[in-house]
Design a protein around this motif. Structure first.
Motif, short mmCIF file in Angstrom:
data_model
loop_
_atom_site.label_atom_id
_atom_site.label_comp_id
_atom_site.label_asym_id
_atom_site.label_seq_id
_atom_site.Cartn_x
_atom_site.Cartn_y
_atom_site.Cartn_z
N VAL A 5 46.39 35.51 38.41
CA VAL A 5 46.33 36.49 37.33
C VAL A 5 47.34 36.19 36.25
O VAL A 5 48.35 35.57 36.49
N SER A 80 39.51 38.15 42.95
CA SER A 80 40.31 39.08 42.17
C SER A 80 41.77 38.94 42.56
O SER A 80 42.10 38.53 43.66
N SER A 82 45.65 41.04 41.58
CA SER A 82 46.33 42.10 40.85
C SER A 82 47.81 42.10 41.17
O SER A 82 48.22 41.72 42.26
N SER A 92 45.68 42.38 36.14
CA SER A 92 44.66 41.90 37.06
C SER A 92 43.74 40.90 36.37
O SER A 92 43.70 40.79 35.14
N SER A 117 42.21 41.98 32.89
CA SER A 117 42.16 43.44 32.77
C SER A 117 42.15 43.89 31.31
O SER A 117 41.82 45.04 31.02
#
Length: 293
Positions: A5, A80, A82, A92, A117
């Motif tokens: 990320v 994913s 985060s 994220s 994000s």
């Protein structure tokens, strides 16, 4: 591939990073897992049916044999990552891709998109041909290098190589039934409570540590001073589902972990998850795009 990320957590008045990287997956190469079917017996005599596997190691061996018996496979990937800090909006990124993986020759084509994000999107193309990796993100130039180079290997997601790597720590796996009616097989490894310093030496956790390192490096650069002995693995879960009706070939793979990083009386939570689903046999070929050498 690394699903890493772009950390936007503000620490000590500075940002931990503003680059866009996809959430971290497994760093394996298309040449690392050469699953091959066992040679057929030259004798025309009747052969006894293979004994049913019982241990995780036996299931993995059968799965690799089944996967190696086809020209190639298509996988759907999702990931994913985060980073969550108390009082701040989470940072994220998500990743979605399609992988074509051929067995003979060993080659891989991976096309995906990274979404942050903040809504930023970046296309990514990854190839592994002849043992060399090629990576292109967005409008950037192609990167080329050996799979031993983390900048290349971190972008490669190869479920078949991951299955081969899993064979090294199957003793940690629990075997159970999965699927409708329990006809399929699930192999699962879980862990928690390990300090980062100790997790480095655990075969099942080495990859989780390696995948967390880029984000941890960003946090340290931003002023987080937690040592390896203070960072704790909150949870780790790796799950393989195998199709018992088709030689125990791979159905799906999930890999997820969460680390807690102490900071200012609380914890920064670093989480990652990668899923790979088998979408069936691939009969095409993998070749580099025109102009890429």
């Amino acid at each position: 591939m690394v699903l890493s990320v772009a950390v936007a957590v503000t620490v000590s008045g500075c940002s931990a990073g503003d680059g866009t990287r996809k959430p971290a997956g497994r760093h394996a190469s298309a040449g690392a897992a050469k699953a091959r079917p066992e040679p057929k017996s030259a004798s025309p005599a009747r052969t006894e049916p293979a004994a049913k596997p019982r241990t995780a190691a036996q299931f993995v061996a059968r799965a690799r044999q089944a996967m190696g018996a086809e020209k190639g496979w298509t996988f759907a990937l999702s990931g994913s990552e985060s980073v969550v800090m108390r009082g701040q909006a989470p940072s994220s990124a998500t990743y979605a891709a399609t992988v074509h993986r051929t067995v003979s020759p060993d080659a891989l084509e991976q096309n995906g998109t990274i979404t942050t994000s903040k809504g930023e999107r970046k296309a990514e193309r990854v190839y592994v041909v002849g043992g060399t990796g090629y990576v292109k993100q967005g409008a950037e130039a192609w990167k080329k290098g050996p799979l031993s180079d983390p900048d290349i290997a971190d972008d490669v997601e190869d479920p078949m190589a991951e299955l081969a790597a899993f064979a090294a720590y199957t003793k940690s796996a629990k075997v159970s039934r999965a699927g409708a009616g329990g006809q399929d097989v699930r192999l699962r490894v879980t862990a928690s409570g390990w300090q980062l310093s100790a997790a480095r030496d655990r075969p099942a956790l080495k990859k989780a540590v390696r995948e967390a390192e880029p984000t941890l490096a960003q946090l340290r650069k931003a002023g987080v001073s937690a040592t390896d002995g203070q960072i704790t693995l909150k949870s780790f879960d790796e799950t393989w589902d195998l199709d018992a009706a088709h030689g125990y070939r791979l159905i799906s793979h999930r890999y997820a972990f969460t680390f807690l990083v102490p900071f200012q009386g609380g914890d920064i939570t670093l989480s990652q998850e990668v899923r790979a689903g088998n979408r069936g046999v691939f009969t095409g070929n993998v070749a580099l795009p025109n102009g890429v050498k």
